[in-house]
Design a protein around this motif. Structure first.
Motif, PDB file in Angstrom:
ATOM      1  N   LEU A 195     -47.734  13.963 -10.051  1.00  0.00           N
ATOM      2  CA  LEU A 195     -47.605  15.386 -10.318  1.00  0.00           C
ATOM      3  C   LEU A 195     -48.792  16.107  -9.700  1.00  0.00           C
ATOM      4  O   LEU A 195     -49.912  15.590  -9.688  1.00  0.00           O
ATOM      5  N   ARG A 196     -48.579  17.298  -9.210  1.00  0.00           N
ATOM      6  CA  ARG A 196     -49.621  18.026  -8.491  1.00  0.00           C
ATOM      7  C   ARG A 196     -50.365  18.982  -9.405  1.00  0.00           C
ATOM      8  O   ARG A 196     -49.772  19.680 -10.219  1.00  0.00           O
ATOM      9  N   GLY A 197     -51.688  18.985  -9.266  1.00  0.00           N
ATOM     10  CA  GLY A 197     -52.526  19.945  -9.961  1.00  0.00           C
ATOM     11  C   GLY A 197     -53.110  20.930  -8.965  1.00  0.00           C
ATOM     12  O   GLY A 197     -52.538  21.203  -7.913  1.00  0.00           O
ATOM     13  N   GLY A 198     -54.280  21.470  -9.279  1.00  0.00           N
ATOM     14  CA  GLY A 198     -54.953  22.381  -8.372  1.00  0.00           C
ATOM     15  C   GLY A 198     -55.837  21.622  -7.402  1.00  0.00           C
ATOM     16  O   GLY A 198     -56.113  20.434  -7.580  1.00  0.00           O
ATOM     17  N   SER A 199     -56.313  22.292  -6.382  1.00  0.00           N
ATOM     18  CA  SER A 199     -57.166  21.747  -5.316  1.00  0.00           C
ATOM     19  C   SER A 199     -56.604  20.412  -4.832  1.00  0.00           C
ATOM     20  O   SER A 199     -55.502  20.355  -4.322  1.00  0.00           O
ATOM     21  N   PHE A 200     -57.337  19.304  -5.019  1.00  0.00           N
ATOM     22  CA  PHE A 200     -56.878  17.998  -4.536  1.00  0.00           C
ATOM     23  C   PHE A 200     -56.454  17.090  -5.684  1.00  0.00           C
ATOM     24  O   PHE A 200     -56.363  15.864  -5.514  1.00  0.00           O
ATOM     25  N   ASP A 201     -56.196  17.662  -6.845  1.00  0.00           N
ATOM     26  CA  ASP A 201     -55.912  16.869  -8.042  1.00  0.00           C
ATOM     27  C   ASP A 201     -54.438  16.504  -8.167  1.00  0.00           C
ATOM     28  O   ASP A 201     -53.553  17.325  -7.915  1.00  0.00           O
ATOM     29  N   TYR A 202     -54.215  15.257  -8.600  1.00  0.00           N
ATOM     30  CA  TYR A 202     -52.883  14.766  -8.923  1.00  0.00           C
ATOM     31  C   TYR A 202     -52.947  14.071 -10.273  1.00  0.00           C
ATOM     32  O   TYR A 202     -54.014  13.635 -10.719  1.00  0.00           O
ATOM     33  N   PHE A 203     -51.800  13.960 -10.918  1.00  0.00           N
ATOM     34  CA  PHE A 203     -51.699  13.287 -12.211  1.00  0.00           C
ATOM     35  C   PHE A 203     -50.515  12.325 -12.163  1.00  0.00           C
ATOM     36  O   PHE A 203     -49.697  12.383 -11.243  1.00  0.00           O
ATOM     37  N   THR A 204     -50.427  11.462 -13.159  1.00  0.00           N
ATOM     38  CA  THR A 204     -49.246  10.616 -13.281  1.00  0.00           C
ATOM     39  C   THR A 204     -48.652  10.780 -14.677  1.00  0.00           C
ATOM     40  O   THR A 204     -49.358  11.084 -15.639  1.00  0.00           O
ATOM     41  N   ALA A 205     -47.350  10.571 -14.761  1.00  0.00           N
ATOM     42  CA  ALA A 205     -46.676  10.506 -16.057  1.00  0.00           C
ATOM     43  C   ALA A 205     -46.630   9.034 -16.465  1.00  0.00           C
ATOM     44  O   ALA A 205     -46.137   8.202 -15.711  1.00  0.00           O
ATOM     45  N   GLU A 206     -47.170   8.725 -17.603  1.00  0.00           N
ATOM     46  CA  GLU A 206     -47.249   7.338 -18.064  1.00  0.00           C
ATOM     47  C   GLU A 206     -46.371   7.136 -19.291  1.00  0.00           C
ATOM     48  O   GLU A 206     -46.247   8.034 -20.132  1.00  0.00           O
ATOM     49  N   PRO A 207     -45.759   5.946 -19.434  1.00  0.00           N
ATOM     50  CA  PRO A 207     -44.891   5.711 -20.602  1.00  0.00           C
ATOM     51  C   PRO A 207     -45.636   5.809 -21.928  1.00  0.00           C
ATOM     52  O   PRO A 207     -45.055   6.176 -22.947  1.00  0.00           O
ATOM     53  N   GLU A 208     -46.942   5.518 -21.925  1.00  0.00           N
ATOM     54  CA  GLU A 208     -47.716   5.551 -23.173  1.00  0.00           C
ATOM     55  C   GLU A 208     -47.869   6.970 -23.711  1.00  0.00           C
ATOM     56  O   GLU A 208     -48.182   7.164 -24.890  1.00  0.00           O
ATOM     57  N   THR A 209     -47.702   7.971 -22.846  1.00  0.00           N
ATOM     58  CA  THR A 209     -47.895   9.357 -23.287  1.00  0.00           C
ATOM     59  C   THR A 209     -46.587  10.010 -23.729  1.00  0.00           C
ATOM     60  O   THR A 209     -46.587  11.163 -24.145  1.00  0.00           O
ATOM     61  N   ARG A 210     -45.501   9.269 -23.667  1.00  0.00           N
ATOM     62  CA  ARG A 210     -44.203   9.852 -24.001  1.00  0.00           C
ATOM     63  C   ARG A 210     -44.061  10.048 -25.506  1.00  0.00           C
ATOM     64  O   ARG A 210     -44.495   9.229 -26.304  1.00  0.00           O
ATOM     65  N   PHE A 211     -43.463  11.163 -25.888  1.00  0.00           N
ATOM     66  CA  PHE A 211     -43.118  11.394 -27.288  1.00  0.00           C
ATOM     67  C   PHE A 211     -41.830  12.182 -27.329  1.00  0.00           C
ATOM     68  O   PHE A 211     -41.428  12.812 -26.348  1.00  0.00           O
ATOM     69  N   GLU A 212     -41.144  12.135 -28.455  1.00  0.00           N
ATOM     70  CA  GLU A 212     -39.859  12.838 -28.613  1.00  0.00           C
ATOM     71  C   GLU A 212     -40.014  14.038 -29.518  1.00  0.00           C
ATOM     72  O   GLU A 212     -40.769  14.001 -30.493  1.00  0.00           O
ATOM     73  N   LEU A 213     -39.299  15.090 -29.172  1.00  0.00           N
ATOM     74  CA  LEU A 213     -39.155  16.260 -30.034  1.00  0.00           C
ATOM     75  C   LEU A 213     -37.684  16.628 -30.056  1.00  0.00           C
ATOM     76  O   LEU A 213     -37.067  16.771 -28.996  1.00  0.00           O
ATOM     77  N   ARG A 214     -37.106  16.735 -31.223  1.00  0.00           N
ATOM     78  CA  ARG A 214     -35.704  17.126 -31.354  1.00  0.00           C
ATOM     79  C   ARG A 214     -35.644  18.637 -31.579  1.00  0.00           C
ATOM     80  O   ARG A 214     -36.389  19.180 -32.419  1.00  0.00           O
ATOM     81  N   ARG A 215     -34.802  19.322 -30.842  1.00  0.00           N
ATOM     82  CA  ARG A 215     -34.698  20.767 -30.984  1.00  0.00           C
ATOM     83  C   ARG A 215     -34.157  21.140 -32.362  1.00  0.00           C
ATOM     84  O   ARG A 215     -33.348  20.407 -32.944  1.00  0.00           O
TER      85      ARG A 215
END
Length: 203
Positions: free
Chosen positions: A177-197
């Protein structure tokens, strides 16, 4: 502190750091002659459902737009952490018609319903039919420098390894995933959480 939108006083535009992280559309498109362009766009996202639609936006009319319009189709391959160097390599300004696939050491794989190939090394891809290109005219009415391309999804590819219990495991694919300037991020399975509408909430 406030920053002027047209002349921010920081070395890198804070706008791109605030609207972040952004998914990356790794767009492949083919012109009538069969030449293929592959390039990454951080102005990219899903913009509709039923039918599913995606968009990518380009600063300037680059080959991805011209090829998508000419061929009427494009493919969005998922840009992942394992492919980060190849994703970056395909942003190089190659001469028109020179293969970014070959330049970045990537394998073109046949798509199912469109002519442009997907990136074989990528775990997922979205095949699209081009719908329209929208010039984004600024407030002052001057000539547009940004162009928004919208496509309708006609087929999806997902590597079977990332489908678990009937759901696609996005985090396991580690999209970048792209951030500002030269920064990038990743989506990791450990950070996943669920929210039900809440009951009655939209999709």
């Amino acid at each position: 502190m406030y920053y002027e939108a047209d002349a921010p006083s920081l070395p890198h535009n804070p706008f791109k750091a605030i609207v972040a992280p952004r998914p990356i559309g790794w767009i492949s498109a083919m012109d009538r002659a069969g030449r293929v362009n592959l390039s990454p766009y951080s102005f990219f996202n899903a913009v509709g459902g039923e039918p599913d639609m995606v968009m990518f936006s380009s600063v300037g009319r680059k080959d991805a737009i011209a090829f998508a319009e000419e061929g009427g189709e494009f493919v969005c391959s998922l840009a992942t952490f394992d492919l980060r160097e190849a994703v970056n390599a395909t942003s190089a300004p190659l001469p028109r018609g020179e293969s970014e696939f070959g330049f970045a050491g990537l394998t073109p794989a046949p798509s199912r319903k469109v002519r442009p190939p997907r990136v074989a090394e990528s775990p997922a891809a979205i095949e699209c039919k081009w719908l329209q290109t929208v010039p984004l005219v600024p407030l002052d009415g001057s000539a547009p420098n940004n162009f928004l391309v919208i496509g309708q999804v006609v087929s999806l590819y997902v590597d079977d390894r990332y489908v678990k219990d009937g759901r696609v495991d996005t985090g396991a694919m580690r999209p970048i995933l792209r951030g500002g300037s030269f920064d990038y991020f990743t989506a990791e399975p450990e950070t996943r959480f669920e929210l039900r509408r809440p009951k009655g909430g939209g999709g």
